[in-house]
Design an enzyme around this catalytic site. Structure first.
Site, PDB file in Angstrom:
ATOM      1  N   LYS A  76      39.200  49.428  62.234  1.00 14.27           N
ATOM      2  CA  LYS A  76      37.794  49.496  62.634  1.00 14.27           C
ATOM      3  C   LYS A  76      37.727  50.523  63.749  1.00 14.27           C
ATOM      4  CE  LYS A  76      34.204  47.166  65.181  1.00 14.27           C
ATOM      5  NZ  LYS A  76      33.646  45.949  65.769  1.00 14.27           N
ATOM      6  N   THR A 118      30.140  37.925  68.641  1.00 16.81           N
ATOM      7  CA  THR A 118      29.521  37.205  69.747  1.00 16.81           C
ATOM      8  C   THR A 118      28.555  36.116  69.273  1.00 16.81           C
ATOM      9  OG1 THR A 118      29.647  39.284  70.964  1.00 16.81           O
ATOM     10  CG2 THR A 118      28.332  37.546  71.955  1.00 16.81           C
TER      11      THR A 118
END
Lengths: 258, 70
Positions: free
Chosen positions: A99, A209
């Site tokens: 990523k 998150t």
């Protein structure tokens, strides 16, 4: 009907879940593992960092044994640092998937597009499967795909902001034109945000998150799993057009009293 | 011998990367280097080559470990 949704294929690898999930910031290691299990995700993100005697790096790996890893280059600000980080991650985790994050501004965590394009080009040359985190810009997404990115990962909104998909029209454009899977990365705050991302035509959603910092991460992970599936199915099912006027759904003939 | 380990000047008696890794992680009580990687002067050295990779004065060494991440 309770059949699994179509697999997500990235660089020839088939993933049964369209939800990619991060491993950071959970209240405990136990809750992290339970949340990832509840999410149904096949692909979990990790970071690599200089060693310290604190933290629980190896424990994390042991607890996640059997899952596919997607290491990130989070925090890198130049193509050079991101490439070295990707090479270290490949050695540490035994995967050539990365990523790719190259940050241009520490306050907004917006990508540095020039460095991102250069790092993508070099990492593709070095044999990496590159999934770049990028702006929600159709031109940048197209350039990244041209350079050989295996997927593009435009931001929904700022990293960690929970502001959802800030520009659904842009996201629809990106998805309609992209030759590679589009994974919405960053900004997802709750399940409806993930649904909107998928209804815009995204192939998947990457989040961390929203689950890790929810009051009940395990339950939110389950909600995200259902949201991604619901959005995918709704997209394929095809929504009705929006109308400005009511249109009765019950038959209009044979009304009592008429 | 002076080395630059993770950006800091350090003294080490380690003669190769395998010994340095042992030295740096001895307090962690690890079964092995799974999840770790080392770059020497900007180039990643495979784990299988650590024991055969000698260190010289002023070498820059990055020792990293997989952590939780998003």
């Amino acid at each position: 009907m309770n059949t699994p949704i179509e697999a997500l294929t990235i660089a020839g690898t088939s993933l049964s879940s369209r939800l990619l999930i991060g491993t950071a910031g959970y209240p405990s290691q136990r809750i992290m593992v339970d949340a990832i299990e509840a999410s149904g995700s096949d692909l979990v993100t990790l970071s690599v960092r200089r060693i310290s005697l604190q933290g629980h790096g190896s424990d994390t790996l042991r607890l996640l044994a059997g899952r596919r890893f997607l290491p990130n280059t989070a925090g890198c600000e130049t193509a050079r640092d991101a490439i070295l980080t990707a090479e270290l991650a490949r050695e540490a985790l035994g995967t050539n998937w990365i990523k790719l994050e190259v940050i241009g501004d520490r306050e907004t965590l917006y990508p540095d597009v020039g460095e991102l394009l250069e790092a993508t080009r070099q990492l593709v040359d070095k044999g990496f499967v590159v999934l770049p985190y990028c702006n929600d810009d159709p031109v940048i997404c197209a350039r990244l795909a041209d350079l050989g990115a295996a997927a593009v990962m435009p931001m929904g909104s700022l990293i960690g902001s929970g502001m959802g998909v800030a520009n659904p029209a842009n996201l629809e454009l990106i998805c309609a034109r992209s030759p590679v899977p589009v994974i919405v990365d960053a900004g997802i705050g709750t399940a409806s945000d993930a649904v909107i991302a998928m209804e815009c035509g995204a192939s998947g959603v990457l989040l961390n998150t929203a689950v890790a910092k929810a009051d009940d991460p395990v339950r939110m992970a389950l909600a995200m799993r259902h949201a991604v599936e619901a959005g995918w199915n709704a997209r394929l099912a095809g929504r009705i057009p929006r109308r400005g006027r009511a249109q009765p759904s019950s038959p209009q003939l044979g009304l009592v009293g008429s | 011998m002076k080395l630059i380990i993770n950006g800091k000047d350090r003294e080490s008696a380690a003669e190769n990367l395998a010994a340095l890794w042992q030295e740096e992680t001895s307090e962690l009580d690890l079964p092995g280097p799974q999840g770790f990687a080392i770059a020497l002067n900007g180039t990643v050295v495979r784990q299988v080559d650590w024991a055969q990779t000698p260190l010289s004065r002023n070498d820059r060494v990055e020792i990293i470990r997989a952590f939780a991440g998003g």
